[in-house]
Design an enzyme around this catalytic site. Structure first.
Site, PDB file in Angstrom:
ATOM      1  N   GLY A  27       0.777  -1.234   0.000  1.00  0.00           N
ATOM      2  CA  GLY A  27       0.000   0.000   0.000  1.00  0.00           C
ATOM      3  C   GLY A  27       0.807   1.283   0.000  1.00  0.00           C
ATOM      4  O   GLY A  27       2.037   1.286   0.080  1.00  0.00           O
ATOM      5  N   GLY A  43       9.664   1.293   0.488  1.00  0.00           N
ATOM      6  CA  GLY A  43      10.674   0.569   1.272  1.00  0.00           C
ATOM      7  C   GLY A  43      10.625   0.763   2.773  1.00  0.00           C
ATOM      8  O   GLY A  43      11.377   0.119   3.496  1.00  0.00           O
ATOM      9  N   GLU A  73       4.056   3.908  -6.839  1.00  0.00           N
ATOM     10  CA  GLU A  73       2.729   4.037  -7.448  1.00  0.00           C
ATOM     11  C   GLU A  73       2.250   5.495  -7.529  1.00  0.00           C
ATOM     12  O   GLU A  73       1.045   5.750  -7.545  1.00  0.00           O
ATOM     13  CB  GLU A  73       1.743   3.124  -6.718  1.00  0.00           C
ATOM     14  N   HIS A  92      -4.320   3.508  -0.577  1.00  0.00           N
ATOM     15  CA  HIS A  92      -4.240   2.235  -1.284  1.00  0.00           C
ATOM     16  C   HIS A  92      -3.651   1.239  -0.289  1.00  0.00           C
ATOM     17  O   HIS A  92      -2.600   1.504   0.304  1.00  0.00           O
ATOM     18  CB  HIS A  92      -3.356   2.376  -2.526  1.00  0.00           C
ATOM     19  N   HIS A 155      -4.481  -7.502  -6.701  1.00  0.00           N
ATOM     20  CA  HIS A 155      -3.571  -6.515  -6.147  1.00  0.00           C
ATOM     21  C   HIS A 155      -4.057  -5.981  -4.789  1.00  0.00           C
ATOM     22  O   HIS A 155      -3.449  -6.249  -3.764  1.00  0.00           O
ATOM     23  CB  HIS A 155      -3.407  -5.396  -7.192  1.00  0.00           C
TER      24      HIS A 155
HETATM   25 ZN   LIG Z   1      -0.194  -1.520  -4.685  1.00  0.00          ZN
END
Ligand SMILES: [Zn+2]
Length: 210
Positions: A27, A43, A73, A92, A155
């Site tokens: 996420g 990370g 993303e 997300h 996902h």
């Molecule tokens: Zn993702």
């Protein structure tokens, strides 16, 4: 840049983790303020985020404040803010039940649970595209125009809001709904709210602000 926004984003990472709405590495979340986007780095475990880890980028993806690399993303975050001027926060995450529905490519209609009808509306599944890709950002950009919650095939899940709190509440609602539907599926499947009652219910969403 504003420290409070960074603190809020770091706190959401811990909350999602504690509520089992996200693992450590999955996420990414962001907040828009004026012409900048505050976003999680890649990370760093989401349950260990410190305000100083949060990066600030512009709408071209350039880092304007902070150390490290922004989430891979960023493309879909930028896309969503461009197509939804009313959205100021994006979450997300990979909540296990909602992600299960995404893996099964199982979209959720808006007529199975009263509260979810009002808070989420229907939740479509976006066709699979590789993480971070331009194609994924394009698909999300199209679907988010008339939805506040999406499932990303194979996902995870994505919710938006005018505030970070509202995006969080929607993610929590989505995961709860997917748990309820899992039980309903064991008992023969969800039965829809009758159509005439649903229409009355939807008029309520105009007066109640979730
Ligand atoms: Zn993702």
């Amino acid at each position: 840049m504003k420290r409070q926004i960074k603190e809020d984003i770091a706190a959401i990472g811990r909350r999602l983790y504690e509520h089992q709405l996200n693992g450590s590495y999955g996420g990414n979340f962001s907040v828009r303020e004026e012409e900048f986007i505050y976003i999680t780095p890649s990370g760093v475990p989401k349950d260990e985020l410190d305000y100083s880890d949060i990066l600030v980028i512009d709408f071209s993806g350039n880092v304007v404040e902070g150390e490290g690399k922004p989430s891979s993303e960023i493309l879909f975050h930028i896309k969503i803010y461009k197509v939804r001027p009313d959205v100021n926060a994006i979450i997300h995450a990979h909540p296990p039940y909602a992600t299960g529905f995404a893996i099964a490519n199982s979209s959720i209609p808006n007529n199975v649970h009263e509260e979810s009808t009002l808070i989420l509306g229907d939740v479509p599944v976006i066709p699979y595209e590789i993480t971070s890709s331009k194609e994924l950002a394009e698909n999300i950009g199209k679907a988010i125009q008339d939805h506040n919650a999406l499932l990303l095939a194979n996902h995870g899940a994505l919710t938006v809001g005018d505030t970070l709190e509202r995006a969080f509440r929607r993610m929590e609602e989505l995961e709860n709904l997917c748990k309820m539907l899992t039980v309903a599926n064991l008992l023969g499947g969800a039965k829809p709210i009758p159509q005439d009652k649903l229409e009355n219910l939807l008029t309520l969403s105009l007066t109640l602000h979730f």
